[in-house]
Design a protein around this motif. Structure first.
Motif, PDB file in Angstrom:
ATOM      1  N   GLU A   4       7.062   4.688  -3.303  1.00 10.70           N
ATOM      2  CA  GLU A   4       7.205   3.155  -2.415  1.00 10.70           C
ATOM      3  C   GLU A   4       7.113   3.476  -0.980  1.00 10.70           C
ATOM      4  O   GLU A   4       7.697   4.411  -0.609  1.00 10.70           O
ATOM      5  CB  GLU A   4       8.634   2.538  -3.038  1.00 10.70           C
ATOM      6  CG  GLU A   4       8.753   2.378  -4.467  1.00 10.70           C
ATOM      7  CD  GLU A   4       9.644   1.701  -4.841  1.00 10.70           C
ATOM      8  OE1 GLU A   4      10.996   1.986  -4.105  1.00 10.70           O
ATOM      9  OE2 GLU A   4       9.972   1.015  -5.664  1.00 10.70           O
ATOM     10  N   ALA A   5       6.800   2.382  -0.357  1.00 14.16           N
ATOM     11  CA  ALA A   5       6.588   2.168   1.173  1.00 14.16           C
ATOM     12  C   ALA A   5       6.936   0.806   1.559  1.00 14.16           C
ATOM     13  O   ALA A   5       6.498  -0.189   0.872  1.00 14.16           O
ATOM     14  CB  ALA A   5       5.470   3.061   1.634  1.00 14.16           C
ATOM     15  N   GLY A   6       7.303   0.394   2.610  1.00 16.58           N
ATOM     16  CA  GLY A   6       7.302  -0.886   3.090  1.00 16.58           C
ATOM     17  C   GLY A   6       7.490  -0.924   4.513  1.00 16.58           C
ATOM     18  O   GLY A   6       7.709   0.123   5.424  1.00 16.58           O
ATOM     19  N   SER A   7       7.227  -2.122   5.090  1.00 13.51           N
ATOM     20  CA  SER A   7       7.406  -2.515   6.584  1.00 13.51           C
ATOM     21  C   SER A   7       8.114  -3.720   6.671  1.00 13.51           C
ATOM     22  O   SER A   7       7.515  -4.729   5.921  1.00 13.51           O
ATOM     23  CB  SER A   7       6.101  -2.454   7.338  1.00 13.51           C
ATOM     24  OG  SER A   7       6.105  -2.696   8.558  1.00 13.51           O
ATOM     25  N   GLY A   8       9.177  -3.941   7.375  1.00 19.40           N
ATOM     26  CA  GLY A   8      10.191  -5.133   7.740  1.00 19.40           C
ATOM     27  C   GLY A   8      10.189  -5.380   8.817  1.00 19.40           C
ATOM     28  O   GLY A   8      10.298  -4.608   9.739  1.00 19.40           O
ATOM     29  N   SER A   9      10.674  -6.661   9.243  1.00 19.83           N
ATOM     30  CA  SER A   9      11.180  -6.934  10.673  1.00 19.83           C
ATOM     31  C   SER A   9      12.357  -8.156  10.383  1.00 19.83           C
ATOM     32  O   SER A   9      12.349  -8.697   9.350  1.00 19.83           O
ATOM     33  CB  SER A   9       9.912  -7.482  11.504  1.00 19.83           C
ATOM     34  OG  SER A   9       9.490  -8.817  11.064  1.00 19.83           O
TER      35      SER A   9
END
Length: 285
Positions: A92-97
């Motif tokens: 799993e990978a992710g990018s958030g702000s």
């Protein structure tokens, strides 16, 4: 003359064949007897939530947040003389702000899917992560690697917020053996990494050294504070505390035993576990 030239045979092409032994979606890896299923998903989240602030009544900090996540599953199975050899991987990978409560529960922080960003400074506003959610091998009743704890019964249930008390610890490192008893019954014994089952051990607001911790605890909104680690002193007074990972060390695995029944109507499970709780000696300051 051209017609008399030798003709070269084309190299044989090995087409991908469907593997129906393990269900839909599997195919044979060319040149092997291993069946592989490739799957995954992509996901987008957006949320709004009033942010924390250093000043009461103000609107400092992020109130919206956005996050994109991806998942890739690889499920490889090979039939042997001793049963099916299976290897499963989920990345799993992710990018958030922003803040806005996106994935910032205690569970997701412990497994590296989120960080404790409060939205009042740059720390934690931008989050990038890669998580080895699953990576295990199963063969002849054994399961070894990173998998769902055998203590869990309904792990990966759907929740709007990670609010349940440890019902969905996504994965842990383990070595287990499952015996099939027949008529739908099975029994499992498992030695598991206890790190993902840790919970804070709280102390009274005054410790054995009679150092009141009310002021420090109040900053975190706690009536009782975790056992502190004193880092610096000014004379006889501690000047700095550490409240993170000062307690409950990893000294022995969790031992889990499970008796499970599976039928057409559903499943039932009886589980027991041994988990060590320990505290450090900070009474002498």
């Amino acid at each position: 003359q051209a017609a008399d030239l030798p003709v070269k045979k084309a190299a044989p092409i090995e087409y991908v064949r469907v593997c129906s032994a393990y269900g839909a979606g599997f195919f044979y890896i060319p040149g092997t007897d291993t069946c592989l299923r490739l799957s995954g998903r992509a996901r987008f989240d957006a949320a709004y939530q009033p942010s924390y602030s250093r000043q009461n009544g103000s609107n400092n900090g992020d109130s919206t947040g956005y996050r994109t996540r991806l998942r890739i599953n690889l499920d490889a199975r090979t039939q042997t003389a001793y049963g099916t050899l299976r290897a499963f991987v989920r990345l799993e990978a992710g990018s958030g702000s922003g803040y806005s409560g996106l994935g910032t529960s205690g569970t997701t922080q412990r497994i590296g899917n989120a960080y404790p960003g409060l939205g009042i400074d740059s720390f934690g506003r931008l989050q990038q992560y890669v998580n080895a959610d699953k990576a295990f091998i199963q063969f002849a009743g054994f399961t070894a690697g990173r998998a769902s704890s055998f203590f869990d019964f309904y792990a990966h249930d759907f929740e709007l917020a990670g609010a349940t008390a440890g019902s969905d610890v996504s994965s842990t490192n383990l070595l287990a053996y499952t015996a099939t008893l027949g008529n739908g019954f099975s029994a499992t014994i498992s030695a598991e990494d206890p790190t993902f089952r840790r919970t804070p051990i709280f102390s009274p607001t005054t410790n054995a050294s009679n150092v009141t911790l009310n002021t420090a605890a109040a900053a975190f909104g706690q009536t009782n504070s975790p056992i502190p680690v004193f880092i610096g002193y000014t004379g006889a007074n501690p000047t700095r505390y550490s409240f993170v990972d000062g307690i409950e060390r990893n000294r022995m695995p969790d031992f889990v035993g499970a008796l499970r029944y599976d039928a057409a109507w559903g499943s039932a499970q009886l589980t027991a576990a041994v988990h060590e709780l320990n505290v450090g000696n900070v009474a002498n300051g």
